[in-house]
Design a protein around this motif. Structure first.
Motif, PDB file in Angstrom:
ATOM      1  N   THR A  23      -8.671  -6.148   4.315  1.00 20.96           N
ATOM      2  CA  THR A  23      -8.754  -6.192   2.851  1.00 20.96           C
ATOM      3  C   THR A  23     -10.104  -5.676   2.365  1.00 20.96           C
ATOM      4  O   THR A  23     -10.187  -4.968   1.355  1.00 20.96           O
ATOM      5  N   GLU A  57      -6.798   1.783   7.360  1.00 23.04           N
ATOM      6  CA  GLU A  57      -5.880   1.702   6.223  1.00 23.04           C
ATOM      7  C   GLU A  57      -5.584   3.076   5.634  1.00 23.04           C
ATOM      8  O   GLU A  57      -5.065   3.191   4.531  1.00 23.04           O
ATOM      9  N   ARG A  62      -3.873   9.150   4.428  1.00 23.91           N
ATOM     10  CA  ARG A  62      -3.100   9.138   3.180  1.00 23.91           C
ATOM     11  C   ARG A  62      -3.346  10.384   2.324  1.00 23.91           C
ATOM     12  O   ARG A  62      -2.391  11.036   1.894  1.00 23.91           O
ATOM     13  N   GLU A  82      -0.671  -2.605   7.401  1.00 25.25           N
ATOM     14  CA  GLU A  82      -0.024  -3.267   6.258  1.00 25.25           C
ATOM     15  C   GLU A  82      -0.781  -3.001   4.968  1.00 25.25           C
ATOM     16  O   GLU A  82      -0.186  -2.710   3.923  1.00 25.25           O
ATOM     17  N   VAL A  83      -2.111  -3.095   5.026  1.00 31.40           N
ATOM     18  CA  VAL A  83      -2.930  -2.795   3.844  1.00 31.40           C
ATOM     19  C   VAL A  83      -2.767  -1.333   3.451  1.00 31.40           C
ATOM     20  O   VAL A  83      -2.593  -0.995   2.283  1.00 31.40           O
ATOM     21  N   GLN A  85      -0.315   0.722   3.919  1.00 25.28           N
ATOM     22  CA  GLN A  85       0.997   1.022   3.353  1.00 25.28           C
ATOM     23  C   GLN A  85       1.088   0.657   1.880  1.00 25.28           C
ATOM     24  O   GLN A  85       1.912   1.220   1.148  1.00 25.28           O
ATOM     25  N   GLN A  86       0.240  -0.262   1.434  1.00 26.97           N
ATOM     26  CA  GLN A  86       0.254  -0.675   0.028  1.00 26.97           C
ATOM     27  C   GLN A  86      -0.723   0.116  -0.837  1.00 26.97           C
ATOM     28  O   GLN A  86      -0.700  -0.018  -2.059  1.00 26.97           O
ATOM     29  N   ARG A  87      -1.536   0.939  -0.223  1.00 24.46           N
ATOM     30  CA  ARG A  87      -2.515   1.710  -0.980  1.00 24.46           C
ATOM     31  C   ARG A  87      -1.920   3.049  -1.415  1.00 24.46           C
ATOM     32  O   ARG A  87      -0.858   3.461  -0.908  1.00 24.46           O
ATOM     33  N   GLY A  90       0.357   5.493   0.681  1.00 28.62           N
ATOM     34  CA  GLY A  90       0.716   4.809   1.910  1.00 28.62           C
ATOM     35  C   GLY A  90       2.188   4.857   2.258  1.00 28.62           C
ATOM     36  O   GLY A  90       2.567   4.589   3.400  1.00 28.62           O
ATOM     37  N   GLN A  91       3.041   5.209   1.272  1.00 27.35           N
ATOM     38  CA  GLN A  91       4.484   5.304   1.506  1.00 27.35           C
ATOM     39  C   GLN A  91       4.959   6.755   1.521  1.00 27.35           C
ATOM     40  O   GLN A  91       6.168   7.020   1.464  1.00 27.35           O
TER      41      GLN A  91
END
Length: 266
Positions: A23, A57, A62, A82-83, A85-87, A90-91
């Motif tokens: 984080t 991350e 990205r 996991e972090v 993928q949310q930034r 990230g997808q």
């Protein structure tokens, strides 16, 4: 003086699996946009696939994914992935997150470019460079990218604080993983570049927090009191330079690229 327990290289690197460290990564300064122009220019082989090792991350993976056919972002930490993928980005369907150690994870080369940030510090160099030599395309490079603020006026005071609290007793701000790999015959360096400075504004609180995303200054290695002492010491060092609680940083990236070399048997 702070009583600092001795930690092994493995123990230091293992801290990246902690969600708190992952984080805190969000508070590191972004790479200057010029980095991605330079990386893209290094790609000459087809298919335009990239391997980002120790991706964390996804600070490199990205933004780069929108410029190439595919980026395989490998990291040993599920928390980091996991972090990431949310930034933002990230997808991206061109970005494939792969959980595992670089030395053993399954790879799908050939790769037209391999990228690495500070992650190489924590890998087994002979095994990693040997694997890369096997999976890169004929004209592909390993590009190592390092970045951070340049010439901050609080540098000396900050360095004193870091040395007082760092879990690496041999902390050396001048250490260059590229130079070490070259000296050991594991990387044939063919080029270097430095980006122009980019202005980045950051709150004092976020600036302090980003240090806890590093292996040697993670909160997980500190008592609650030491963590508070560290934060207060950094804040004292930078507060005189803040304007309305914001710091102005000039962020520069340095790139070095070359061909990984399979180590010879003794």
């Amino acid at each position: 003086m702070v009583e600092r327990p001795a930690l092994t290289h493995r123990e230091l690197g293992g801290v990246f699996g902690n969600p708190g460290v992952a984080t805190a990564y969000a508070h590191r300064p972004p790479y200057p946009p010029e980095v991605f122009d330079l990386l893209e220019q290094l790609i000459t082989d087809e298919p335009r696939t990239v391997l980002d090792i120790g991706a964390g991350e996804g600070a490199i993976a990205r933004p780069l994914a929108s410029r190439v056919e595919r980026v395989d972002a490998v990291d040993i930490s599920a928390a980091m992935i996991e972090v990431g993928q949310q930034r933002p980005g990230g997808q991206n369907p061109r970005l494939r997150w792969i959980l595992g150690a670089m030395e053993t994870v399954e790879l799908e080369g050939p790769y037209a470019l391999v990228t690495a940030g500070a992650s190489l510090h924590w890998m087994r160099w002979e095994e990693t460079l040997g694997r890369l030599a096997d999976v890169i395309a004929p004209h592909a490079y390993l590009a190592v990218v390092e970045h951070g603020p340049r010439e901050v006026p609080w540098h000396d005071d900050l360095l004193e604080v870091i040395r007082r609290h760092s879990r690496d007793p041999g902390y050396n701000p001048r250490f260059s993983v590229v130079d070490v790999l070259a000296d050991r015959g594991l990387l044939e360096v063919v080029g270097r570049a430095e980006t122009a400075p980019v202005t980045f504004h950051q709150s004092v609180r976020d600036y302090v927090e980003q240090f806890h995303s590093t292996a040697t200054l993670a909160r997980e290695h500190m008592s609650e009191q030491e963590s508070l002492d560290f934060d207060r010491a950094v804040e004292r060092a930078v507060r005189p330079w803040a304007r309305e609680d914001m710091l102005e940083l000039k962020v520069v990236a340095r790139l070095a690229w070359g061909r990984p070399v399979r180590p010879t048997s003794p």
